[in-house]
Design a protein around this motif. Sequence first.
Motif, PDB file in Angstrom:
ATOM      1  N   ARG A 156       0.834  -1.204   0.000  1.00  0.00           N
ATOM      2  CA  ARG A 156       0.000   0.000   0.000  1.00  0.00           C
ATOM      3  C   ARG A 156       0.863   1.246   0.000  1.00  0.00           C
ATOM      4  O   ARG A 156       1.946   1.258   0.567  1.00  0.00           O
ATOM      5  CB  ARG A 156      -0.852   0.058   1.284  1.00  0.00           C
ATOM      6  CG  ARG A 156      -1.982  -0.908   1.350  1.00  0.00           C
ATOM      7  CD  ARG A 156      -2.852  -0.590   2.575  1.00  0.00           C
ATOM      8  NE  ARG A 156      -3.704  -1.733   2.901  1.00  0.00           N
ATOM      9  CZ  ARG A 156      -3.311  -2.781   3.597  1.00  0.00           C
ATOM     10  NH1 ARG A 156      -2.079  -2.840   4.077  1.00  0.00           N
ATOM     11  NH2 ARG A 156      -4.135  -3.780   3.832  1.00  0.00           N
ATOM     12  N   GLU A 179      -9.201   2.221 -15.056  1.00  0.00           N
ATOM     13  CA  GLU A 179      -8.783   2.344 -13.659  1.00  0.00           C
ATOM     14  C   GLU A 179      -7.296   2.005 -13.517  1.00  0.00           C
ATOM     15  O   GLU A 179      -6.830   0.990 -14.034  1.00  0.00           O
ATOM     16  CB  GLU A 179      -9.615   1.431 -12.753  1.00  0.00           C
ATOM     17  CG  GLU A 179      -9.433   1.815 -11.287  1.00  0.00           C
ATOM     18  CD  GLU A 179     -10.444   1.151 -10.361  1.00  0.00           C
ATOM     19  OE1 GLU A 179     -10.223   1.182  -9.153  1.00  0.00           O
ATOM     20  OE2 GLU A 179     -11.447   0.607 -10.864  1.00  0.00           O
ATOM     21  N   ARG A 237      -4.113   1.158 -11.058  1.00  0.00           N
ATOM     22  CA  ARG A 237      -3.814   0.628  -9.723  1.00  0.00           C
ATOM     23  C   ARG A 237      -2.321   0.348  -9.590  1.00  0.00           C
ATOM     24  O   ARG A 237      -1.662  -0.018 -10.561  1.00  0.00           O
ATOM     25  CB  ARG A 237      -4.531  -0.717  -9.517  1.00  0.00           C
ATOM     26  CG  ARG A 237      -6.010  -0.647  -9.330  1.00  0.00           C
ATOM     27  CD  ARG A 237      -6.535  -2.024  -8.919  1.00  0.00           C
ATOM     28  NE  ARG A 237      -7.984  -2.086  -9.115  1.00  0.00           N
ATOM     29  CZ  ARG A 237      -8.581  -2.319 -10.278  1.00  0.00           C
ATOM     30  NH1 ARG A 237      -7.847  -2.551 -11.360  1.00  0.00           N
ATOM     31  NH2 ARG A 237      -9.890  -2.342 -10.382  1.00  0.00           N
ATOM     32  N   HIS A 275      -7.035  20.536  -2.462  1.00  0.00           N
ATOM     33  CA  HIS A 275      -6.153  19.378  -2.305  1.00  0.00           C
ATOM     34  C   HIS A 275      -4.726  19.860  -2.536  1.00  0.00           C
ATOM     35  O   HIS A 275      -4.498  20.974  -3.009  1.00  0.00           O
ATOM     36  CB  HIS A 275      -6.505  18.306  -3.326  1.00  0.00           C
ATOM     37  CG  HIS A 275      -6.158  18.716  -4.714  1.00  0.00           C
ATOM     38  ND1 HIS A 275      -7.029  19.411  -5.519  1.00  0.00           N
ATOM     39  CD2 HIS A 275      -5.029  18.587  -5.435  1.00  0.00           C
ATOM     40  CE1 HIS A 275      -6.454  19.679  -6.674  1.00  0.00           C
ATOM     41  NE2 HIS A 275      -5.236  19.193  -6.658  1.00  0.00           N
ATOM     42  N   TYR A 285       0.030  12.174  -7.075  1.00  0.00           N
ATOM     43  CA  TYR A 285      -0.779  11.850  -5.903  1.00  0.00           C
ATOM     44  C   TYR A 285      -1.474  13.107  -5.430  1.00  0.00           C
ATOM     45  O   TYR A 285      -0.905  14.193  -5.515  1.00  0.00           O
ATOM     46  CB  TYR A 285       0.103  11.308  -4.777  1.00  0.00           C
ATOM     47  CG  TYR A 285       0.860  10.089  -5.184  1.00  0.00           C
ATOM     48  CD1 TYR A 285       0.303   8.826  -5.040  1.00  0.00           C
ATOM     49  CD2 TYR A 285       2.120  10.192  -5.743  1.00  0.00           C
ATOM     50  CE1 TYR A 285       0.993   7.699  -5.439  1.00  0.00           C
ATOM     51  CE2 TYR A 285       2.816   9.063  -6.148  1.00  0.00           C
ATOM     52  CZ  TYR A 285       2.248   7.831  -5.993  1.00  0.00           C
ATOM     53  OH  TYR A 285       2.926   6.716  -6.402  1.00  0.00           O
ATOM     54  N   THR A 291      -3.656  14.776  -2.081  1.00  0.00           N
ATOM     55  CA  THR A 291      -4.060  14.650  -0.682  1.00  0.00           C
ATOM     56  C   THR A 291      -5.210  15.619  -0.441  1.00  0.00           C
ATOM     57  O   THR A 291      -5.119  16.798  -0.767  1.00  0.00           O
ATOM     58  CB  THR A 291      -2.878  14.983   0.254  1.00  0.00           C
ATOM     59  OG1 THR A 291      -1.798  14.104  -0.058  1.00  0.00           O
ATOM     60  CG2 THR A 291      -3.271  14.805   1.717  1.00  0.00           C
ATOM     61  N   ASP A 292      -6.313  15.097   0.130  1.00  0.00           N
ATOM     62  CA  ASP A 292      -7.476  15.954   0.335  1.00  0.00           C
ATOM     63  C   ASP A 292      -7.459  16.586   1.723  1.00  0.00           C
ATOM     64  O   ASP A 292      -6.507  16.413   2.489  1.00  0.00           O
ATOM     65  CB  ASP A 292      -8.775  15.181   0.065  1.00  0.00           C
ATOM     66  CG  ASP A 292      -8.977  14.037   1.054  1.00  0.00           C
ATOM     67  OD1 ASP A 292      -8.391  14.059   2.163  1.00  0.00           O
ATOM     68  OD2 ASP A 292      -9.723  13.100   0.726  1.00  0.00           O
ATOM     69  N   GLU A 308      -6.237  12.410   3.372  1.00  0.00           N
ATOM     70  CA  GLU A 308      -6.065  11.134   2.677  1.00  0.00           C
ATOM     71  C   GLU A 308      -5.327  11.351   1.353  1.00  0.00           C
ATOM     72  O   GLU A 308      -5.685  12.243   0.578  1.00  0.00           O
ATOM     73  CB  GLU A 308      -7.417  10.456   2.404  1.00  0.00           C
ATOM     74  CG  GLU A 308      -7.227   9.019   1.981  1.00  0.00           C
ATOM     75  CD  GLU A 308      -8.530   8.221   2.020  1.00  0.00           C
ATOM     76  OE1 GLU A 308      -8.532   7.107   1.476  1.00  0.00           O
ATOM     77  OE2 GLU A 308      -9.523   8.716   2.581  1.00  0.00           O
ATOM     78  N   THR A 309      -4.306  10.541   1.129  1.00  0.00           N
ATOM     79  CA  THR A 309      -3.495  10.637  -0.078  1.00  0.00           C
ATOM     80  C   THR A 309      -3.861   9.492  -1.021  1.00  0.00           C
ATOM     81  O   THR A 309      -3.923   8.342  -0.611  1.00  0.00           O
ATOM     82  CB  THR A 309      -1.992  10.557   0.274  1.00  0.00           C
ATOM     83  OG1 THR A 309      -1.675  11.584   1.205  1.00  0.00           O
ATOM     84  CG2 THR A 309      -1.126  10.714  -0.965  1.00  0.00           C
ATOM     85  N   ARG A 310      -4.141   9.844  -2.279  1.00  0.00           N
ATOM     86  CA  ARG A 310      -4.508   8.835  -3.281  1.00  0.00           C
ATOM     87  C   ARG A 310      -3.726   9.043  -4.566  1.00  0.00           C
ATOM     88  O   ARG A 310      -3.401  10.174  -4.916  1.00  0.00           O
ATOM     89  CB  ARG A 310      -5.996   8.970  -3.658  1.00  0.00           C
ATOM     90  CG  ARG A 310      -6.975   8.566  -2.617  1.00  0.00           C
ATOM     91  CD  ARG A 310      -8.380   8.538  -3.197  1.00  0.00           C
ATOM     92  NE  ARG A 310      -9.371   8.525  -2.117  1.00  0.00           N
ATOM     93  CZ  ARG A 310      -9.782   9.597  -1.460  1.00  0.00           C
ATOM     94  NH1 ARG A 310      -9.297  10.788  -1.776  1.00  0.00           N
ATOM     95  NH2 ARG A 310     -10.676   9.496  -0.498  1.00  0.00           N
ATOM     96  N   PHE A 324      -3.590   9.810  -8.195  1.00  0.00           N
ATOM     97  CA  PHE A 324      -4.527  10.553  -9.017  1.00  0.00           C
ATOM     98  C   PHE A 324      -4.403  10.142 -10.482  1.00  0.00           C
ATOM     99  O   PHE A 324      -5.414   9.902 -11.155  1.00  0.00           O
ATOM    100  CB  PHE A 324      -4.277  12.056  -8.864  1.00  0.00           C
ATOM    101  CG  PHE A 324      -5.184  12.905  -9.714  1.00  0.00           C
ATOM    102  CD1 PHE A 324      -6.533  12.991  -9.421  1.00  0.00           C
ATOM    103  CD2 PHE A 324      -4.691  13.599 -10.805  1.00  0.00           C
ATOM    104  CE1 PHE A 324      -7.381  13.766 -10.205  1.00  0.00           C
ATOM    105  CE2 PHE A 324      -5.536  14.376 -11.599  1.00  0.00           C
ATOM    106  CZ  PHE A 324      -6.883  14.449 -11.302  1.00  0.00           C
TER     107      PHE A 324
END
Lengths: 151, 151, 151
Positions: free
Chosen positions: A111, B109, B111, C78, C102, C104-105, C109-111, C113
């Motif tokens: 992760r 998507e 990942r 963000h 990436y 971060t909101d 939370e970091t996702r 993008f």
Amino acid sequence: MKIDRISLYDLFAEYGSLIDASRYDEWLGLFAGECRYRIVPRENFDRGLPAALIFCDSRAVLEDRIRALREANKYNIHTDRHLIGLPRLNDEGLAEAPFAVYQTDQEGETRLFATGLYRDRLEAVGKHLKFRDKLILLDTFAIPSLLATPL
Amino acid sequence: MKIDRISLYDLFAEYGSLIDASRYDEWLGLFAGECRYRIVPRENFDRGLPAALIFCDSRAVLEDRIRALREANKYNIHTDRHLIGLPRLNDEGLAEAPFAVYQTDQEGETRLFATGLYRDRLEAVGKHLKFRDKLILLDTFAIPSLLATPL
Amino acid sequence: MKIDRISLYDLFAEYGSLIDASRYDEWLGLFAGECRYRIVPRENFDRGLPAALIFCDSRAVLEDRIRALREANKYNIHTDRHLIGLPRLNDEGLAEAPFAVYQTDQEGETRLFATGLYRDRLEAVGKHLKFRDKLILLDTFAIPSLLATPL
């Protein structure tokens, strides 16, 4: 101080590589005799707030911290993988590089753990570049779990 | 063998770029005439266990493997994106670089697919650096799906 | 045009760094006087389809776009983090580099993008390298949310 680029790239490559290989003694060797190591949420830094998540203001404190992390690691078993972007020298002569850290747990799931920016003052020690003041600006204030290894 | 840094960086940049563009013949051209390509879970490697996920011990086997992957790709349609960190030369003269591979499926998507470390023995072939022995240490033993493209 | 590697690396490092720090005026300074900025889904590009997600065919349009993005940013708050892989020069003399962005909101939370490939024509302006034609090949056609900052 004039900083050779390849030495700069090598310093950051070794920094991530040694953490990921759990070679913390050699990792400590990348820091100058007098050094600081701070992890600060980016938001705090941008607002001029001093609150740090981790603040080691001497090498002794950093060494102590690493010992503690090793203990913590026994209960949060994972492996790290650092991806560090191209370092550059900013207008203030600091070395900056973006990073992403991934963690893999014992079930084998990988992760994203954290992203952020290194903003570091370097020092030439003999032929080697070392970290004099390592500032780790974390993109989030919400660390998903125990900081069991250095960033 | 003295390794020029820019050539080293170019080799790794091309390695990822050619896979991501599905240019597998040119990708094979980055390997020496005699070569090995192995994917080993990091855990196995650290414990000295030889078990590999993929073990190509000659160029012919690697070429064959690539042909097979192309077939498999018809049933697991996706695109790859390699992010490869700064390569460095380790104490044993091997070239090391961390990597993350992302996959995007037909629904669009994207990942994280895998993270790990390249630990490669290089060879100078004329003016070019080539991979003599490519070892891919995967951070996880649990590959999320079919290995339909090379890492 | 002969391109010095360190200048090339610096250009891409600054590109990501200035976006992540929201220093958009300085970021615009990395583009040549006459320039293009395009975001195209990789799938469209591979099929020779011209449809772009964003198409700025002059510097004025790009500057305008940036102003609009700043407005949009007030409603999609963000922070960004660019990880850019090693740039290389491809067979056509274009500068290529893979990237992951990436976000971060406000909840911290970091996702991931987006991932993709920069494929850019550069121009020497005095001692500096600048972007003459920036092509951003996005791995997905499905952008998870509003494109509120440049990629």
